[in-house]
Every structure is written in C-alpha cells, then in structure tokens.
Write an enzyme that holds these catalytic residues in place. Structure first.
Site, short mmCIF file in Angstrom:
data_model
loop_
_atom_site.label_atom_id
_atom_site.label_comp_id
_atom_site.label_asym_id
_atom_site.label_seq_id
_atom_site.Cartn_x
_atom_site.Cartn_y
_atom_site.Cartn_z
CB CYS A 121 51.41 43.51 10.32
SG CYS A 121 50.27 44.25 9.14
CB CYS A 150 54.05 39.30 5.30
SG CYS A 150 54.88 40.66 6.12
CB CYS A 204 59.38 55.91 -1.15
SG CYS A 204 58.18 54.60 -1.50
CB CYS A 213 61.61 53.09 0.66
SG CYS A 213 62.05 53.38 -1.04
CB CYS A 231 56.08 52.75 -5.44
SG CYS A 231 57.12 51.29 -5.29
NE ARG A 239 62.77 50.14 -6.27
CZ ARG A 239 61.81 50.95 -5.84
NH1 ARG A 239 60.85 50.48 -5.08
NH2 ARG A 239 61.81 52.21 -6.16
CB CYS A 267 50.35 39.49 3.58
SG CYS A 267 49.43 41.05 3.65
#
Ligand code: SF4
Length: 343
Positions: free
Chosen positions: A51, A58, A126, A95, A186, A258, A55
C-alpha cells in the site's frame, strides 16, 4: 436532530469512575439492543500489502519491512468461496478489504461482481478500499454494497503523527460520498497509537457528530507489528480500552460498536468487559486482514460461556441456517470442552 457532543462532555465520560461508566453504558445499551446478541462479521483481505499510504501502525504499507508478502487482487470466485465458508460458520456479514490508496476504475467491475456474488449468498456486504470518488461510491451503492469501512483512526489533532499521505478531511469526504451513495458507514479508530485520552474523546466526538453517526463503529486495539514505526509502543491498560468502548456506546447509542483488531491479545475477561461496556459486534474467523484473530473455537467457547448469540440480519430473516450453524458449533465446541476436561 441528533445530539451534538462537545469535547468537554466526551472527556467527562472518560473521567467517570470506571464502574459508573460501565453501568451507564450498559443501561444505554439495553435501551437499544438485546444485550445477548452480537453481530458477527468475517473479514477477508482481497488485496494484500504494497500500500502506498504510510499509516504507521500498518504492516500493509509498502514503506515498512514487516515480511508481509504482497498479493494481487483476488479472483471473484476465490472471494465467493471464502464467503460461502464464512456463511457456513455462522457469519452474517462479509467484509472485503484491499490495501489501496483508492481503487482504480479498472478494478471496479470485479469489485461489483464480488458485492453482487456475496449478496446473492444472503450475507451483508462491506468493503474497505481507501478513498473513493463520487462515481466509485455510486457504483458500489448500485451494486448493492451495504457498508463501507473507512476509519478516522484518531483525533484530527493527533492524526498527523500517524498518517501523512492522506488528510483527515479526505477521510471525512469519503465518508460523505459513501453516505450520499446510500451505503451505510462503518468508521472507528485505534487505541494505543500513543494518543492521549483527549484524542480518544475527540475521535468519538468526530464520529458521533457526523450528520448521521456511523452504523458500525470499530474500536481497535493497536496490534504492534515488528517493522512498523509503532512496534515498540507502550501497552494500553485494558481498562482504558474498555472505557473507550463504553464512551463510544454512550455517545452513539444506536450504532453497533465493534470489538476489532487486537482481540487476540485480550483475555476472555477483558473481552467480557467490552461486551458489558456495550460492544455488540466482532470479527470471527481465522484472518483479521493480516493480523491473527483468535481461533474460531475460542470465540465459540466465549460466546457459550457468556450466553451470547450471533445476531440475525435482515438478509437471513426467516432462514435460520446461519444461526443453526453457529449454534451447532457452539454445542460441539462445548461438548469438546467437557470431553477434554473429563477425567
Ligand atoms: S491502513 Fe490501509 S491505507 Fe493505511 S497503509 Fe494500511 S492498507 Fe494502506
């Protein structure tokens, strides 16, 4: 009109004596939900790693050496095979997550087919794909996508310490596009990034004060992955994590809160307190994106011990197959426990 929360009000909730906060959260929870029902989702990484975002928590960011092997977008059929397994295991929502800055228009037809295929199984869908354009949000909405996940992660003030490649405002814009496309939202955050309690309060204010609060609010505990800049962060006191769940429950009384990443590291007692604080959704399955999730049987046993049941969704109303599958597993898991414990 929904109540608008101030930072001072949110902080006052965090400052409450722990048991008073728990009591209030449980009362709010019972006004809006059956406290024995927990919504169960399964998360599949449909495109892993490499990616371009940075972040700091991550392992999927291309910038950090975590040993994670990057994978291309999965084939539609492979995704549907995983969804079938998740449904057979009692999951009501599937998801699909892709480690992208944003989806490319070239990928859209495949993503639409995934949504349509999973919906045809009778599950809620999702996706989490990064930043969306108006047209992409519309296309996913038209394909029948039920939820889009896009987390705000933390407070606007602390955000720059964690991510520099995408702004807070871009995230808010994506959430708005998702809403406009008629897809449910979400959105939540992470505890343990090095933020102060004030930042947790400010994150929840952002979420609760959206024009419509997110239907689903994942609260994650940082999973410290070797090779990421946050690998050496201090552990979060479980009570502080539980507090965050309780405050989220009070500020967003009708949302599903969640218990998400980081559950693997939590004791059963901490998880039980999270349910007591108003968490009523979990990820169930062997993979929570690329971080390990507790083995399925452990979840089943915990549900059994706590007398919790998987929640039905509109898609499986009138068809008890999912509930029966999970109940069967609960019973089997329970007999296995007693069998193993037998002298
Ligand atoms: S959290 Fe998402 S956007 Fe950020 S680096 Fe990981 S996969 Fe990319």
């Amino acid at each position: 009109m929904a109540m608008r929360w101030t930072l001072a009000q949110a902080q006052a909730l965090f400052d409450k004596p722990f048991l008073e906060l728990m009591f209030e959260a449980q009362q709010v929870h019972r006004q809006h939900f059956d406290p024995r029902q927990v919504q169960v989702s399964t998360l599949l990484s449909i495109k892993t790693g490499a990616c371009p975002e940075d972040c700091k928590y991550c392992p999927q960011s291309a910038r950090y050496k975590t040993g994670l092997e990057a994978e291309r977008l999965m084939e539609v059929e492979e995704v549907l095979a995983s969804a079938r397994k998740a449904k057979a295991a009692g999951s009501s929502r599937f998801c699909m997550g892709a480690a992208w800055k944003n989806p490319s228009d070239r990928d859209m037809p495949y993503l639409e087919k995934m949504v349509q295929g999973v919906k045809a199984l009778g599950m809620e869908t999702c996706m989490t794909l990064g930043t969306l354009s108006d047209a992409q949000a519309q296309r996913l909405g038209e394909a029948g996508l039920d939820f889009y996940n896009h987390n705000l992660d933390t407070s606007p003030e602390f955000y720059g310490n964690i991510i520099t490649t995408r702004t807070y405002q871009e995230r808010l814009d994506t959430l708005e596009k998702v809403r406009e496309a008629g897809i449910k939202v979400c959105s939540g955050g992470i505890v343990g990034l090095g933020e102060e309690v004030r930042d947790r309060a400010a994150l929840l204010v952002q979420l609760a004060n959206l024009p419509v609060a997110p239907e689903s609010v994942p609260i994650n505990m940082l999973v410290k992955v070797k090779g990421t800049p946050l690998a050496e962060n201090d552990d979060v006191d479980p009570f502080d994590f539980i507090r965050t769940i309780a405050v989220a429950r009070i500020m967003m009384p009708t949302s599903h809160v969640r218990l998400s990443a980081g559950r693997e590291q939590m004791s059963e007692q901490t998880q039980a307190m999270c349910f007591m604080a108003g968490a009523n959704s979990i990820f169930y399955g062997c993979k929570l994106l690329t971080t390990p999730n507790p083995e399925e049987d452990k979840d089943l046993l915990l549900f059994r011990k706590l007398g919790l049941n998987p929640e039905h969704t509109h898609t499986d109303a009138g068809d008890n197959a999912q509930q029966q599958a999970l109940t069967r597993q609960l019973v089997n898991a329970d007999s296995a426990r007693y069998y193993n414990a037998a002298p």
